[in-house]
Design an enzyme around this catalytic site. Sequence first.
Site, PDB file in Angstrom:
ATOM      1  N   HIS A 180       0.706  -1.317  -0.102  1.00  0.00           N
ATOM      2  CA  HIS A 180      -0.110  -0.048   0.078  1.00  0.00           C
ATOM      3  C   HIS A 180       0.897   1.129   0.053  1.00  0.00           C
ATOM      4  O   HIS A 180       1.910   1.374   0.850  1.00  0.00           O
ATOM      5  CB  HIS A 180      -0.784   0.009   1.267  1.00  0.00           C
ATOM      6  CG  HIS A 180      -1.852   1.439   1.048  1.00  0.00           C
ATOM      7  ND1 HIS A 180      -2.878   1.009   0.502  1.00  0.00           N
ATOM      8  CD2 HIS A 180      -1.994   2.310   1.892  1.00  0.00           C
ATOM      9  CE1 HIS A 180      -3.607   2.163   0.590  1.00  0.00           C
ATOM     10  NE2 HIS A 180      -3.032   2.865   1.389  1.00  0.00           N
ATOM     11  N   GLU A 198     -33.685  -4.767   6.853  1.00  0.00           N
ATOM     12  CA  GLU A 198     -34.528  -6.435   6.693  1.00  0.00           C
ATOM     13  C   GLU A 198     -33.781  -7.266   5.951  1.00  0.00           C
ATOM     14  O   GLU A 198     -34.311  -8.474   5.995  1.00  0.00           O
ATOM     15  CB  GLU A 198     -36.081  -6.057   6.626  1.00  0.00           C
ATOM     16  CG  GLU A 198     -36.831  -5.214   7.728  1.00  0.00           C
ATOM     17  CD  GLU A 198     -37.803  -6.349   8.174  1.00  0.00           C
ATOM     18  OE1 GLU A 198     -37.627  -7.294   7.843  1.00  0.00           O
ATOM     19  OE2 GLU A 198     -38.112  -6.163   9.390  1.00  0.00           O
ATOM     20  N   ARG A 222     -30.225  -7.671  15.285  1.00  0.00           N
ATOM     21  CA  ARG A 222     -29.985  -6.846  14.213  1.00  0.00           C
ATOM     22  C   ARG A 222     -28.864  -5.705  14.471  1.00  0.00           C
ATOM     23  O   ARG A 222     -29.557  -4.359  14.726  1.00  0.00           O
ATOM     24  CB  ARG A 222     -31.268  -6.326  13.551  1.00  0.00           C
ATOM     25  CG  ARG A 222     -31.247  -5.791  12.123  1.00  0.00           C
ATOM     26  CD  ARG A 222     -32.525  -5.268  11.564  1.00  0.00           C
ATOM     27  NE  ARG A 222     -33.432  -6.279  11.458  1.00  0.00           N
ATOM     28  CZ  ARG A 222     -34.763  -5.980  11.349  1.00  0.00           C
ATOM     29  NH1 ARG A 222     -35.159  -4.719  11.537  1.00  0.00           N
ATOM     30  NH2 ARG A 222     -35.700  -7.061  11.157  1.00  0.00           N
TER      31      ARG A 222
END
EC number: 2.1.2.13
Length: 660
Positions: A104, A434, A619
């Site tokens: 990098h 969802e 969630r």
Amino acid sequence: MKTVVFAYHDMGCLGIEALLAAGYEISAIFTHTDNPGEKAFYGSVAHLAAERGIPVYAPDNVNHPLWVERIAQLSPEVIFSFYYRHLICDEILQLAPAGAFNLHGSLLPKYRGRAPLNWVLVNGETETGVTLHRMVKRADAGAIVAQLRVAIAPDDIAITLHHKLCHATRQLLEQTLPAIKHGNILEIAQRENEATCFGRRTPDDSFLEWHKPASVLHNMVRAVADPWPGAFSYVGNQKFTVWSSRVHPHASKAQPGSVISIAPLLIACGDGALEIVTGQAGDGITMQGSQLAQTLGLVQGSRLNSQPACTARRRTRVLILGVNGFIGNHLTERLLREDHYEVYGLDIGSDAISRFLNHPHFHFVEGDISIHSEWIEYHVKKCDVVLPLVAIATPIEYTRNPLRVFELDFEENLRIIRYCVKYRKRIIFPSTSEVYGMCSDKYFDEDHSNLIVGPVNKPRWIYSVSKQLLDRVIWAYGEKEGLQFTLFRPFNWMGPRLDNLNAARIGSSRAITQLILNLVEGSPIKLIDGGKQKRCFTDIRDGIEALYRIIENAGNRCDGEIINIGNPENEASIEELGEMLLASFEKHPLRHHFPPFAGFRVVESSSYYGKGYQDVEHRKPSIRNAHRCLDWEPKIDMQETIDETLDFFLRTVDLTDKPS
């Protein structure tokens, strides 16, 4: 030691040469086809591989299972990536027993992401470097194996710094590759609190904003000088490029962008002045500053602008379908707070946006998206950014009206997506948390988590799969037809104007609004299946700020991205939400107007939502993409959100019939 290499650019060529010199056996090289729109000043990995007799491939998607299988058949002991432009999936990284390593072009953890060479110059850094690090799922986040620092001189431009980094890379690999080969390396974990991340740059990011200090503009010129596309400005509608410049500490009362002198060509800035040493008018030839001034017809006192004169003052036109909804009305408020947006909205009602109806930059039409198709198509064509926020998003409707959910949430929105493709308009599409369904990951990740739903005979999932399929359609349009898009996934946003109490009375509202109605009416708070399901609740102000940054799209960092917008720190069960809401209700100054608390009642989901419902136990979002693309994190505590939401709804209740 057998290796498979992913490489591009000069750094890719250097990496391959260094591996061969260190005695590695390269089984295959993966690279990219050259972009015809990009000025190729760098070495060709494909040519080098061909000259060395090494098999070379340039697949569109190296992470496809067929390519993963082919790489597995090569049995690499170690994998290297040198400036390969795509993320390599974890399935490939795990194929090499000794691990995978990436080169990098910065001193990690600073300047993770794309174009670090240009970004360090844009930001006026005096030092950068190269880093070899172990590859992990997250881009540029693995442990550091070796680093070499590179000083940035005041007269360095992108190409000279590139050459310095190439020299440093050669040294770094000569020192480090033998140690990797013999398993003799020391790895240092990156300090996440020091990490910075930057997105890709496009030519359009390099316009010169004359109100900024001359030193900032000079750094921009350095960062994108030839062979990069160059920093640019306009005289009227005539574009010109600045290839080299100098900073003058010129004290002038002239307006930024004004020409102070012709020879040398000096331009007033927000602080100091910028001398344009060399430049180019349109697609012409490079010339020195005073000749450029003559070519452009500049005289002392002329004004330059950052955009063509005909568009310099035009506001960005944002089309919001579903503008009266929870997200739509709060987003409208945020956009109109700035002076560079024109908002066009459509919805079937206007109660939540009535406060904007007289605003000169807000244009509203009352209508249904399934009927006003011609109006919608015209305004998609007219506007710059499209947000189709219309959807049925209340769980009880998924089982009560699954076909209506599909027709509105999928079919109507697909038509709007196709308009955006047709007219090449940017779409910011509301996906949903969802879509993750019953995923078992601790944190739901946009790029890696599986999307898991229940069986077909559970219509509760029709909303989730409708949204997921639209996500996939949008992604495909982006890949195949160049649709400019961002998908955002809200995680339980809440705040004032989330649904309304009338919707809650028929069960068609989100959790907190339903609970507030129970308190207002003195009915028991129903805990579906005990209320143990956990969610991460996000204040609408935090959510809207993230969405606003997506619309702003600094550096085009949001293009083609999926971004979770949620607060992983605000995790609570529905039962805990109810308890916090009750405590806030009991302390509220209007409490005495409402009936006594009727308690909590546990009910089965089937009796509340109907046949075909399934719930999700937890969630919790990963918000790494929001950090990377938006430089955003949520700030507002859940209790503050609950207090403000409750206060808003209690003050909407007609208290004339309530006990005092």
